[in-house]
Motif scaffolding. Structure first.
Motif: not given
Length: 492
Positions: A224-237
Motif C-alpha cells: 500500500l506504499r504511496g497508494k491512495h485509499v479512499l474511505i467512504t461513509q456508508e451508514e451512520g455516524y
C-alpha cells in the motif's frame, strides 16, 4: 399508481397527498374494495411510510373500519400502521381479528409475526413463523426469518444452523446472506462474519464505486506504499466512529488516506492519526483503492490487529475542550452525559421501528434525580431534546451550541461518564476512551453481542441490558447504582 387506475382511486391519491383525510375517506368508499390487489387504502401505505404520513393514514383507516368493521384488509392495515407507530398491543389485537377471519393469509401472518417480535413476544412469534414455513416448506426465506428470531433471542447456534440451511437452498440471496453475517458477528465469528457482510453490496443503498477497486484483505504481500485509499461513509455516524480505529494501521502500511463524505464529523476525522485529507461533498477524489468504513474490519480480519488500534483513537479539539472546561470549572460533581433517544428516521420503516426499541422517554430516567453529587449534561440532539423542558431530572443543556461532532467531543472530554442508549454517542465516547454505560435493549445490535457486560471494541464500556422488551426500569436502577458508586469514589 398505474395510469389506468379508476378515477376515484386517482382522486384518492391526490387527496391523500394533499392531507385531505375526509376527502380520502369519501373517495375510498367509492373505490372497489372487493379486489384485494387493488384496495385503495392499502395502496397508500408505501407513501405514508416514505413521507411519515402513518398517523394520517391510520385516521382514514379507522374511519373506514367504523363503516366496514369486518374488512380484513382494513384490519391488517390498521395493525401494520399501529405496529409502526409503536402501539404494539393494539396492533396485535387488530391482526388477531384479521387472522380470525383469514387464518392462512400469509401477508397478515407475516405482519403478525413482526408485531409480536417488535413487542418482545418471541415465543408466540416463533409459532407464527413456523406456521408460515409449514405453508411452503421449500421457501428458504421462511427458514431465514426463523433464524433471525433465534438470533434476536440469543440462541445463536440454532440461528446459524438455520441460516446455513436456508443459504444452501438459495445461496445467492443477498439479504439472507447479510442477515447471516450479522448472526455470525453477534456470535463472535468475526472473520467469517465480515466476509459474509460484503453481500450488502448486492443490495440498494451501498457503494456505487467499482468493486474491482475495493480494498482487498490486508496481507503481507499487499503493498500500500504511496497508494491512495479512499474511505467512504456508508451508514451512520456510529459505524464511522467505530471503524476509524483502522485508519492508523493503514497509514502504517504507507497508504495515503482520504476520507470522503464525513460532513459533521470532518474536523474530528481530520485529527485521527494517519488521515491525510477529509473531503465533504464534491467530486470523487482520485484513488487507487476505495473502502467503506464498514469494510475495514473485513480487510483486517486475518491480521494481528482485527479490532484495530485500542481507544483512544479520537481526540477532542484541545482549544474547544478548554473553552468547555472553563464553563464547567465550578462543577465539582460527577459530570454525567445523558442520551436517551436515537434518530427516529421515520421515512425508513425498519429503522423507525428499531429506534422505538432502543430509545426511551426522558421520564424513564427520573429515578436518577435521587442522586447527590452528580450533575447531568445533555448529549441529546433532535426532537427528543425538547423533553428536557418538562423533565423532573435537572439537566444542563449545552447541545444547542454544539454544531458538529467536534463540538460534542469537546463537551464529552469534560465529562466523567456518558450514559446512553445505543446511539453514535456510545461510539464517540468509547473511541475517546471515556467511561460509557450503555443502556441496551432486548434483541441488541450485533456489536454488543450477548451474555456479556463488556465489549471487545471499547474497553471503557459497560453494557446494562434489558431483561424484558420495552421495560427500562431495571436498567435505569442499575445506572443509578453505578453512578452513585462513581460519585462516592470521586469525592473520596
Amino acid at each position: 399508481m398505474s395510469s389506468d387506475a379508476p378515477p376515484p382511486l386517482k382522486a384518492l391519491l391526490t387527496a391523500f397527498h394533499q392531507n385531505a383525510s375526509q376527502a380520502c375517506l369519501d373517495l375510498a368508499r367509492q373505490c372497489d374494495t372487493g379486489n384485494a390487489a387493488f384496495h385503495p387504502l392499502q395502496s397508500l401505505l408505501p407513501h405514508a411510510e416514505a413521507h411519515d404520513r402513518r398517523k394520517d393514514l391510520l385516521l382514514i383507516t379507522d374511519m373506514a373500519l367504523a363503516a366496514q368493521p369486518e374488512d380484513c384488509r382494513l384490519l391488517e392495515l390498521s395493525g401494520a400502521l399501529r405496529m409502526q407507530l409503536g402501539d404494539i398491543d393494539e396492533a396485535i389485537e387488530q391482526l388477531r381479528l384479521a387472522l380470525a377471519r383469514r387464518p392462512n393469509h400469509m401477508p397478515a401472518l407475516s405482519t403478525f409475526a413482526c408485531a409480536l417480535t417488535q413487542g418482545g413476544h418471541f415465543d408466540e412469534a416463533l409459532v407464527v413463523l413456523e406456521k408460515i414455513r409449514a405453508h411452503d416448506p421449500s421457501d428458504p426465506s421462511a427458514l431465514s426469518n426463523i433464524a433471525y428470531l433465534h438470533s434476536a433471542t440469543g440462541h445463536l447456534h440454532e440461528s446459524l444452523n438455520l441460516y446455513r440451511q436456508a443459504i444452501h437452498a438459495k445461496p445467492d440471496h443477498p439479504q439472507m446472506r447479510l442477515n447471516y453475517s450479522i448472526a455470525l458477528l453477534k456470535a463472535g465469528y468475526f472473520q467469517q462474519g465480515w466476509t459474509e457482510h460484503e453481500w450488502r453490496f448486492q443490495l440498494p443503498g451501498h457503494t456505487t464505486l467499482p468493486m474491482a477497486r475495493l480494498l482487498p484483505n490486508i496481507t503481507a504481500d499487499l503493498d500500500l506504499r504511496g497508494k491512495h485509499v479512499l474511505i467512504t461513509q456508508e451508514e451512520g455516524y456510529g459505524d464511522s466512529f467505530m471503524y476509524l480505529r483502522f485508519i492508523p494501521l493503514l497509514a502504517e502500511r504507507g497508504a495515503i488516506i482520504r476520507l470522503w463524505g464525513a460532513d459533521v464529523m470532518a474536523d474530528l476525522c481530520a485529527r485521527v492519526n494517519g488521515v491525510d485529507t477529509v473531503q465533504v461533498g464534491g467530486d470523487i477524489p482520485p484513488y487507487d483503492y476505495h473502502c467503506p468504513f464498514i469494510s475495514l474490519p473485513r480487510a483486517f480480519a486475518a491480521t494481528a490487529t482485527p479490532f484495530g488500534v485500542l481507544p483512544p483513537y479520537i481526540a477532542a479539539d484541545p482549544v474547544k475542550s478548554a473553552v468547555i472546561a472553563s464553563r464547567v470549572a465550578q462543577d465539582h460533581n460527577l459530570r454525567v452525559g445523558l442520551v436517551w433517544a436515537g434518530a427516529p428516521r421515520r421515512d425508513q420503516t425498519e429503522a423507525y421501528m428499531l429506534d422505538q426499541r432502543r430509545s426511551m422517554p426522558l421520564d424513564c430516567l427520573t429515578p436518577l434525580a435521587e442522586l447527590t453529587g452528580v450533575t447531568f449534561y445533555s448529549l441529546q440532539k433532535g426532537e427528543a431534546a425538547s423533553q428536557i423542558a418538562t423533565s423532573p431530572l435537572p439537566i444542563i443543556d449545552l447541545m444547542p451550541e454544539m454544531d458538529t461532532m467536534d463540538d460534542t467531543a469537546a463537551l464529552i472530554d469534560n465529562l466523567d461518564i456518558v450514559v446512553s442508549v445505543d446511539t453514535s454517542m456510545v461510539h464517540l465516547a468509547g473511541a475517546m476512551g471515556k467511561r460509557v454505560l450503555l443502556m441496551d435493549r432486548v434483541n441488541p445490535c450485533w456489536r454488543w453481542m450477548t451474555g456479556r457486560e463488556d465489549s471487545p471494541w471499547y474497553p471503557s464500556l459497560q453494557i446494562l441490558r434489558q431483561t424484558t422488551a420495552w421495560d427500562w426500569r431495571g436498567v435505569v436502577s442499575e445506572v443509578r447504582d453505578r453512578l452513585a458508586d462513581a460519585a462516592r469514589h470521586k469525592h473520596i
